[in-house]
Scaffold this motif. Structure first.
Motif, short mmCIF file in Angstrom:
data_model
loop_
_atom_site.label_atom_id
_atom_site.label_comp_id
_atom_site.label_asym_id
_atom_site.label_seq_id
_atom_site.Cartn_x
_atom_site.Cartn_y
_atom_site.Cartn_z
N ASN A 112 -3.21 -29.21 -30.24
CA ASN A 112 -2.76 -29.08 -31.62
C ASN A 112 -3.37 -30.14 -32.54
O ASN A 112 -3.45 -29.96 -33.75
CB ASN A 112 -1.23 -29.22 -31.70
N GLN A 113 -3.82 -31.24 -31.96
CA GLN A 113 -4.38 -32.33 -32.75
C GLN A 113 -5.88 -32.19 -32.94
O GLN A 113 -6.52 -33.10 -33.47
CB GLN A 113 -4.04 -33.66 -32.05
N CYS A 114 -6.43 -31.05 -32.54
CA CYS A 114 -7.87 -30.81 -32.64
C CYS A 114 -8.17 -29.64 -33.57
O CYS A 114 -7.28 -28.92 -34.01
CB CYS A 114 -8.44 -30.51 -31.24
N ARG A 115 -9.45 -29.46 -33.90
CA ARG A 115 -9.88 -28.37 -34.76
C ARG A 115 -9.77 -27.03 -34.04
O ARG A 115 -9.60 -26.97 -32.82
CB ARG A 115 -11.31 -28.61 -35.24
N TYR A 116 -9.94 -25.95 -34.81
CA TYR A 116 -9.75 -24.59 -34.29
C TYR A 116 -10.66 -24.27 -33.12
O TYR A 116 -10.31 -23.46 -32.25
CB TYR A 116 -9.97 -23.57 -35.41
N ASN A 117 -11.87 -24.85 -33.08
CA ASN A 117 -12.83 -24.55 -32.03
C ASN A 117 -12.92 -25.65 -30.98
O ASN A 117 -13.91 -25.76 -30.26
CB ASN A 117 -14.22 -24.30 -32.63
N GLU A 118 -11.87 -26.46 -30.88
CA GLU A 118 -11.86 -27.58 -29.95
C GLU A 118 -10.59 -27.55 -29.09
O GLU A 118 -9.61 -26.88 -29.41
CB GLU A 118 -11.89 -28.91 -30.71
N THR A 119 -10.65 -28.30 -28.00
CA THR A 119 -9.47 -28.52 -27.18
C THR A 119 -9.41 -30.00 -26.85
O THR A 119 -10.36 -30.74 -27.11
CB THR A 119 -9.54 -27.69 -25.88
N VAL A 139 -12.83 -32.07 -27.96
CA VAL A 139 -14.18 -31.62 -27.61
C VAL A 139 -14.27 -30.11 -27.84
O VAL A 139 -13.26 -29.40 -27.78
CB VAL A 139 -14.51 -31.93 -26.13
N PRO A 140 -15.47 -29.57 -28.10
CA PRO A 140 -15.62 -28.12 -28.30
C PRO A 140 -15.24 -27.34 -27.04
O PRO A 140 -15.40 -27.83 -25.92
CB PRO A 140 -17.12 -27.97 -28.61
N PHE A 141 -14.73 -26.12 -27.23
CA PHE A 141 -14.46 -25.24 -26.10
C PHE A 141 -15.76 -24.97 -25.35
O PHE A 141 -16.85 -24.96 -25.94
CB PHE A 141 -13.88 -23.90 -26.58
N THR A 142 -15.64 -24.72 -24.06
CA THR A 142 -16.80 -24.38 -23.23
C THR A 142 -17.07 -22.88 -23.30
O THR A 142 -16.15 -22.07 -23.17
CB THR A 142 -16.53 -24.78 -21.76
N ASN A 143 -18.31 -22.50 -23.53
CA ASN A 143 -18.68 -21.09 -23.63
C ASN A 143 -18.66 -20.40 -22.27
O ASN A 143 -18.82 -21.04 -21.22
CB ASN A 143 -20.07 -20.94 -24.25
N ASP A 144 -18.47 -19.09 -22.26
CA ASP A 144 -18.52 -18.32 -21.02
C ASP A 144 -19.89 -18.51 -20.36
O ASP A 144 -20.93 -18.48 -21.04
CB ASP A 144 -18.30 -16.83 -21.29
N GLY A 145 -19.88 -18.74 -19.06
CA GLY A 145 -21.11 -18.95 -18.32
C GLY A 145 -21.46 -20.41 -18.13
O GLY A 145 -22.28 -20.75 -17.26
N ASP A 146 -20.83 -21.30 -18.90
CA ASP A 146 -21.10 -22.72 -18.77
C ASP A 146 -20.13 -23.36 -17.77
O ASP A 146 -19.09 -22.81 -17.45
CB ASP A 146 -20.98 -23.42 -20.13
N ASP A 147 -20.49 -24.54 -17.29
CA ASP A 147 -19.70 -25.24 -16.28
C ASP A 147 -18.34 -25.67 -16.81
O ASP A 147 -18.20 -26.02 -17.99
CB ASP A 147 -20.46 -26.47 -15.78
N CYS A 148 -17.35 -25.64 -15.92
CA CYS A 148 -16.00 -26.08 -16.30
C CYS A 148 -15.29 -26.64 -15.07
O CYS A 148 -15.67 -26.36 -13.93
CB CYS A 148 -15.19 -24.92 -16.88
N LYS A 149 -14.27 -27.43 -15.32
CA LYS A 149 -13.42 -27.94 -14.25
C LYS A 149 -12.00 -27.42 -14.37
O LYS A 149 -11.22 -27.47 -13.42
CB LYS A 149 -13.41 -29.47 -14.28
N PRO A 156 -9.58 -19.69 -25.20
CA PRO A 156 -8.29 -19.13 -24.76
C PRO A 156 -8.38 -17.76 -24.10
O PRO A 156 -7.52 -17.40 -23.31
CB PRO A 156 -7.49 -19.06 -26.06
N SER A 157 -9.42 -16.99 -24.40
CA SER A 157 -9.57 -15.67 -23.80
C SER A 157 -10.33 -15.72 -22.48
O SER A 157 -10.62 -14.68 -21.89
CB SER A 157 -10.29 -14.73 -24.76
N SER A 158 -10.63 -16.92 -22.00
CA SER A 158 -11.39 -17.09 -20.76
C SER A 158 -10.66 -18.00 -19.79
O SER A 158 -9.67 -18.64 -20.13
CB SER A 158 -12.79 -17.66 -21.07
N ALA A 159 -11.17 -18.04 -18.56
CA ALA A 159 -10.59 -18.90 -17.52
C ALA A 159 -11.71 -19.51 -16.70
O ALA A 159 -12.84 -18.98 -16.67
CB ALA A 159 -9.65 -18.09 -16.63
N ASN A 262 -11.88 -16.52 -38.45
CA ASN A 262 -11.12 -17.00 -39.61
C ASN A 262 -10.79 -18.49 -39.53
O ASN A 262 -10.09 -19.02 -40.39
CB ASN A 262 -9.82 -16.20 -39.74
N LYS A 263 -11.31 -19.14 -38.48
CA LYS A 263 -11.11 -20.58 -38.29
C LYS A 263 -9.63 -20.94 -38.31
O LYS A 263 -9.21 -21.91 -38.95
CB LYS A 263 -11.88 -21.37 -39.36
N CYS A 264 -8.84 -20.14 -37.60
CA CYS A 264 -7.41 -20.39 -37.51
C CYS A 264 -7.14 -21.51 -36.51
O CYS A 264 -7.56 -21.44 -35.36
CB CYS A 264 -6.66 -19.13 -37.08
#
Length: 331
Positions: A112-119, A139-149, A156-159, A262-264
């Protein structure tokens, strides 16, 4: 069977229609009554309001519906999502105009303390609250196909699956869904059973909600016992709170694309005054209720149940509820 407005009900067990509740009337009989909207008196409805409004001092009002960088009024409390402050900009007739800010950005303790495209990199779910802002950074969200932990770093629509962000509900029959019960392709009538994507018809039978709270593929306890239309206890199956059948799978994906377009910003309650409201809410018609087994059929697109707690399958975006719903469907 599912009840309608003004039907007799049992306050502790009956499920009234959406946006209503069971209240004992002056004649001492309990009936399903509509929840009040903006400005309505919510004392008589046990401090519950419609449209995710909050009951504040006995009146229904929006609460925690503005995110980082959105304008607010300092003379109106609880507009900014919790953990943000309404910082004054200039004075107007309506009151002092401000902006919702995290004064220690990019430090954070939740999304909640970050911008719409961040976590928040500390992986604390959106909506959790702590005064210590030193434990994470936006930090920016990680795109599909990129590394994650962790799935918390994906959109939010990905895992996070095999250390890669992938779209939820994308695994075929036999896929390994142990990392997240939301990985199986629901458009093919699949669900996660014992860590594998299998036909929904094979879901575990149940007679009470407690039968579904210890399944290995559901470590967060997000499943519930879905019973048939006659509310026949003992005839249910364990399913997740959210049943995104074929048509709604794509509405769900489009919803998150709409939020980004819409940058919500991250918020807690989706009310008409919030940015996210313009994108709709696909989960409101994709919810499993104990008296609405017809949702298992992809030909049925409505539900007459009422949410049990706000669902947060809206990923890191909205704890509201559906705040009702799954204290958090973020996996």
């Amino acid at each position: 069977m599912c009840l309608q407005l003004n039907d007799s009900c049992l306050p502790d067990s009956s499920r009234c229609p959406s946006e209503s509740t069971c209240i004992i009337q002056a004649d001492k009989r309990a009936r399903c009554v509509a929840l009040p909207g903006l400005g309505g008196d919510c004392v008589a409805t046990n401090y519950r309001c419609a449209l995710s409004y909050s009951c504040i001092d006995g009146v229904c009002a929006p609460e925690y519906y503005l995110g980082l960088g959105e304008h607010c009024y300092t003379n109106i409390t609880h507009q900014c999502v919790d953990s943000l402050q309404c910082i004054p900009l200039q004075t107007f007739v309506k009151g002092e105009l401000g902006i919702c800010q995290n004064e220690r950005y990019p430090n954070c303790s939740n999304a909640n303390q970050c911008r719409y495209n961040e976590t928040c990199s500390n992986n604390i779910s959106s909506g959790s609250s702590t005064s210590d802002l030193s434990q994470g950074i936006c930090v920016p969200f990680t795109n599909d196909g990129d590394d994650c932990k962790s799935s918390d770093t994906c959109f939010p629509s990905s895992a996070c699956y095999n250390n890669k962000c992938i779209q939820k509900f994308s695994l075929d029959l036999g896929g390994n869904c142990a990392p997240s019960a939301q990985l199986c392709d629901v458009s093919k009538n699949l669900t996660c059973i014992n860590g594998t994507c299998q036909s929904r018809s094979l879901a575990q039978k149940c007679s009470a909600f407690s039968d579904c709270q210890t399944l290995p593929e559901d470590p967060k306890g997000l499943m519930m016992c879905m019973c048939d239309d006659t509310y026949n206890v003992g005839s249910g199956v364990c399913l997740t709170h959210v049943n995104i059948y074929q048509e709604d799978k794509y509405n769900y994906i489009n919803y998150f694309q709409c939020l980004q377009k819409n940058k919500c910003h991250h918020i807690k309650n989706i009310v008409p005054e919030s940015c996210a409201y313009k994108c709709g809410n696909p989960l409101l018609q994709a919810t499993n209720y104990q008296c609405a087994t017809k949702l298992l059929s992809r030909n049925n697109s409505t539900s007459n149940g009422s949410p049990s707690s706000t669902i947060h399958l809206l990923g890191n975006y909205h704890i509201a509820i559906l705040i009702i719903f799954i204290g958090s469907l973020i996996l």
